[in-house]
Design an enzyme around this catalytic site. Sequence first.
Site, PDB file in Angstrom:
ATOM      1  N   SER A 108      45.341  33.114  39.637  1.00  0.00           N
ATOM      2  CA  SER A 108      43.801  32.946  39.677  1.00  0.00           C
ATOM      3  C   SER A 108      43.080  33.512  38.468  1.00  0.00           C
ATOM      4  O   SER A 108      44.099  34.063  37.617  1.00  0.00           O
ATOM      5  CB  SER A 108      43.407  33.746  40.776  1.00  0.00           C
ATOM      6  OG  SER A 108      43.539  35.045  40.787  1.00  0.00           O
ATOM      7  N   LYS A 109      41.847  33.253  38.297  1.00  0.00           N
ATOM      8  CA  LYS A 109      41.208  33.791  37.024  1.00  0.00           C
ATOM      9  C   LYS A 109      41.756  35.210  36.429  1.00  0.00           C
ATOM     10  O   LYS A 109      41.921  35.186  35.273  1.00  0.00           O
ATOM     11  CB  LYS A 109      39.862  33.678  37.311  1.00  0.00           C
ATOM     12  CG  LYS A 109      39.208  32.472  36.987  1.00  0.00           C
ATOM     13  CD  LYS A 109      39.128  31.898  35.635  1.00  0.00           C
ATOM     14  CE  LYS A 109      38.448  30.688  35.465  1.00  0.00           C
ATOM     15  NZ  LYS A 109      38.701  29.916  34.138  1.00  0.00           N
ATOM     16  N   ARG A 110      41.977  35.977  37.483  1.00  0.00           N
ATOM     17  CA  ARG A 110      42.242  37.311  36.897  1.00  0.00           C
ATOM     18  C   ARG A 110      43.757  37.564  36.122  1.00  0.00           C
ATOM     19  O   ARG A 110      43.966  38.523  35.856  1.00  0.00           O
ATOM     20  CB  ARG A 110      42.144  38.314  38.115  1.00  0.00           C
ATOM     21  CG  ARG A 110      43.063  38.233  38.933  1.00  0.00           C
ATOM     22  CD  ARG A 110      42.556  39.034  40.367  1.00  0.00           C
ATOM     23  NE  ARG A 110      43.291  38.421  41.504  1.00  0.00           N
ATOM     24  CZ  ARG A 110      44.513  38.604  41.980  1.00  0.00           C
ATOM     25  NH1 ARG A 110      45.013  39.448  41.429  1.00  0.00           N
ATOM     26  NH2 ARG A 110      45.118  37.814  42.886  1.00  0.00           N
TER      27      ARG A 110
END
Length: 497
Positions: free
Chosen positions: A257-259
Site C-alpha cells: 500500500s501507499k505507505r
Amino acid sequence: MTNTERPARTRFAPSPTGYVHIGSMRTVIFEWLWARHTGGQFVLRIEDTDRNRYVEGAEDQLKESIRRMGLMWDEGPDVGGPFAPYKQSERLDLYHRHADELLAKGHLYKCWCTPERLKQVNEEKQARKEPPGYDRHCRNLSPEERAELEASGKQYVIRLAVPLEGETIVNDLIRGPITFQNALQNDMVMLKSDGFPTYHFAVVVDDHEMQITHAMRADEWIATSPLHVMLYQFFGWEQPVWVHLPNVLGADGKKLSKRHGDTAITDYLDKGYLPEALLNFLALIGWGYDETTEIMTRDELIERFTLDRISPSGGVLNLEKLNKFNGIYIRQLSTAELTERLLPYLADAGLVGAEPSAAERARIEELVPLIQERLVVLSEAPDLLRLVFTAPDSYDHALLIPKKLDASTTQQALHAATAALRELPSWEVAVIEARLRSLTEELGLKVGDLFMALRVAATGSKVSPPLFETMHALGREETLTRLERAIASLGAVGTAA
RNA sequence: GGCCCCAUCGUCUAGCGGCCUAGGACGACACCCUUUCAAGGUGUAGAUCGCGGGUUCGAAUCCCGCUGGGGUCACCA
C-alpha cells in the site's frame, strides 16, 4: 485440470476508482500471459457499478497504464468485441433480466430494510458477540407484509437467498477445493437500491455472458467466492476455472500500500523502469519457470507461462531486484533505441528541446554509450549527462588535488596536460589516451593521480564516465577551457596561500 | 473474534517420496578486470525446509495438530 490448454478467455475487471496498483498489474500480466499462451483472448471489462466511488478520468488512466505496459486487450472498451458493451454501467438490462429469473426461482429476494436498521442489527449482534451479518428479516416476511411493502413503492435491494445448510465448494486451481459452510454465508446484496448490481452479481453474469474460461483474480476474493459459486449453481451455468492469485506484498509482508512507497504502475513507468523489465520482473512474483531461468523475453514468457506453476503464497516486491532487471534490459537496448526512450526525460530536464531536433538527437546518441551501463532507471539520465552540458562552476580543491600532491604540482600537471592535448593531431579517444598515458611517465606521476585530477577538472566530479570518452564527447575546445579554469582556480589558491 | 488462505536462505523462487550433505536470482562480502563509477567475471557467507507428531525402508515433498503470518467479514470492488 482438464482443458486448461484450450484457448482461454481471461479478463481484467477493474473498477475505475484510481490508478492501477502494481499488484493489479501483476494480475493483468498473468491473465494476459495465459490468454496468449493458450491462443485465447484477454478482455478488459470496466466494473463501474459504484456510482459513489466513480473517479473522473480513472478509466482512461487505467487503460493507459495497461497500454504502456504493452499488454493490449483483445476485447473491451475502445476496441469492442463480440460481447460489447464492456462497461457494466451499460449492461444494466442484462443484470435485471437475470435477477428476475433468480427472483422467480426464489434464489433472490427483495429487501426493504433501511441502512439504519442494518446498522442497528449489526450493533446488536456485536453486543451479543455474534458474527455480523444481515438477519434475513425480509427473507422471512409473511405474504401480507411483503405485499404491503411491494405496494409501498419504497426503495429495496435484492439479496441472495443463501442455502441455510450444506456446504459450497470452490475449486481453486492452485489451492484445490476450498469448503465453506453455507450457514455461515451472508445474504449479500446483489442489486443495489439504485438498480446497479454489486460486484458479486455482475462478475458472475458477465463472466458467463462473455464466456470467460478462467476467473483469475487476487486472492482477497476467496472469502466471497462461495457466493459466486452459488450463483453459477442457481443459474445452472458452468463455472469458470477459479484461479486466485497470490498477492504482491510490501516489505513488511502486508498487502502493498501507499505507505510502502510507490504502488501505482505509472510511478514505475514514469521513473523509467522499462515495460519489458517490469513485465519480466512482475511475472516472477508468484510464478517461476525452472531452477535457473529468470530473464525472459515476452515471447518466452508467453511460451512458458502455465497456471500450474503459480504459487499460492504471496510475494514481497524486491525493489533491488527490479533495479537489477531494469539495468539488464537497459543494457540490451541499442543506442538508437535507448536514445529514443531517453529523450523525453532529457527534454523534461531542459537538456534538449521538447521536440528534439535531428542535431540534438544525434548529439544524445553520441553520449548515450557513456551512460548506458551506468543507468538503473531512465530518469537518472539527465543527472548523469549534466556534466557534459554544464561546465563545473567551481572546483573543490580537495577533489582536484590528488592525495599525495600539492596545489602547485597539480597545477603544473594540468598545465602540461593542457599543452599536450592542445597539440594532439586528432581528438580520437585512443589518441587522447595514448598521449595522456605517456604524459604520466614524463611527469613521474601515478596514472590514477593524473587521471583523477583531469577527471575532476573536466567534470567537477570524482565520479564520471571514462575520462577519455568524456573528453572526446566534450570536444577539444570545451575540454581545454575547463582544464584552464581548473588551473586558474588552483593559481588563486597559490597566491592566497 | 468467526471463516478462509498461506508457510524453503533477508527477499523472489526451484523442489511435486529417494537425483537435496536443498539449486538459481537479488542483496551482502571478497577477489579479478580497471583512469573513477558502473558493467562484467570468479568465489564466500546465508535455509536444522515455522514447530511437534505421524505414514514410509526413506519426507522439504503425504497426513494430523500447533504456532506464526495474511485475507475477509458493506447497498466498495
